[in-house]
Design a protein around this motif. Sequence first.
Motif, short mmCIF file in Angstrom:
data_model
loop_
_atom_site.label_atom_id
_atom_site.label_comp_id
_atom_site.label_asym_id
_atom_site.label_seq_id
_atom_site.Cartn_x
_atom_site.Cartn_y
_atom_site.Cartn_z
N LEU A 119 -47.12 -4.83 36.86
CA LEU A 119 -46.01 -4.01 36.35
C LEU A 119 -44.65 -4.53 36.80
O LEU A 119 -43.64 -4.32 36.12
N LYS A 120 -44.62 -5.22 37.94
CA LYS A 120 -43.36 -5.75 38.45
C LYS A 120 -42.92 -7.03 37.73
O LYS A 120 -41.75 -7.41 37.77
N GLN A 121 -43.86 -7.69 37.08
CA GLN A 121 -43.57 -8.96 36.43
C GLN A 121 -42.89 -8.74 35.08
O GLN A 121 -43.18 -7.77 34.39
N PRO A 122 -41.97 -9.66 34.71
CA PRO A 122 -41.36 -9.56 33.38
C PRO A 122 -42.38 -9.87 32.30
O PRO A 122 -43.45 -10.43 32.57
N SER A 123 -42.07 -9.52 31.08
CA SER A 123 -42.98 -9.79 29.97
C SER A 123 -43.25 -11.28 29.84
O SER A 123 -42.34 -12.10 29.95
N GLY A 124 -44.50 -11.60 29.61
CA GLY A 124 -44.85 -13.00 29.36
C GLY A 124 -44.81 -13.34 27.89
O GLY A 124 -45.06 -14.49 27.50
#
Length: 251
Positions: free
Chosen positions: A62-67
């Motif tokens: 959830l912390k990661q930006p969209s791939g």
Amino acid sequence: MDSIFHEKQEGSLCAQHCLNSLLQGPYFTAVDLSILAEKLDEEERVRMAESGEDSEEYRNFLKQPSGNMDDSGYFSIQVISKALQVWGLEIVPYTADDARVKNRDPGEMQAFICNYQNHWFTIRKIGNQWFNLNSLLAKPVLISDTYLALFLAQLKNEGYSNFVVFGELPQCSADEVIRSNPVLPALNSQPSEEDPELQAALKLSLSQEPQEVVPNAEDEELQKALLLSLSCENDEESNLKKALILSMSNV
């Protein structure tokens, strides 16, 4: 040439330009692709949640930006694939161990989508001729049947991933126009390693000064491409291909 739909680069919307050049019309906008990307993000979130919403893996996800997209306008291969599915189209890596691709002349295909890092562009047959529809180019560039294999091999050596497009492309008026009035090489310079416009586009899409790549004599795929590009051509084209091979092999 005026009948060919060709979107020029705006921001980082090369995925949109690539798709619309392939389909030969303004079928997708950045908003359309963003919606597809958001759907893919949600599907990925649901899959990750299956391991437990309290898990560290899920919280990190959830912390990661969209791939699948970013603020610059970049869209992933998954978004490209999803957009093509709307039209009943499929992309397969050109190096795939797939009967539809393996050991086939690239001239038998109908279109390619090429990618390096954040840049996408289309190579497509229109009428009976091949065109480079890279949005970084000022206009479509004619590619001869004999040069196509060599050009794809050149892209591969420069780090591009090439994909073959399968399925029935939507009808476009340019097909009939180009079939009835073929573009003459004399009126539209043949792309070559010395073509400044093509090289400028490649440099921009690589986002760095490209390093000279020396073909390995043991590279079977490249050798096949070179042999194919040299076969069944007139003296003028043969001389061009020999010059290209020499220029690629100079250290």
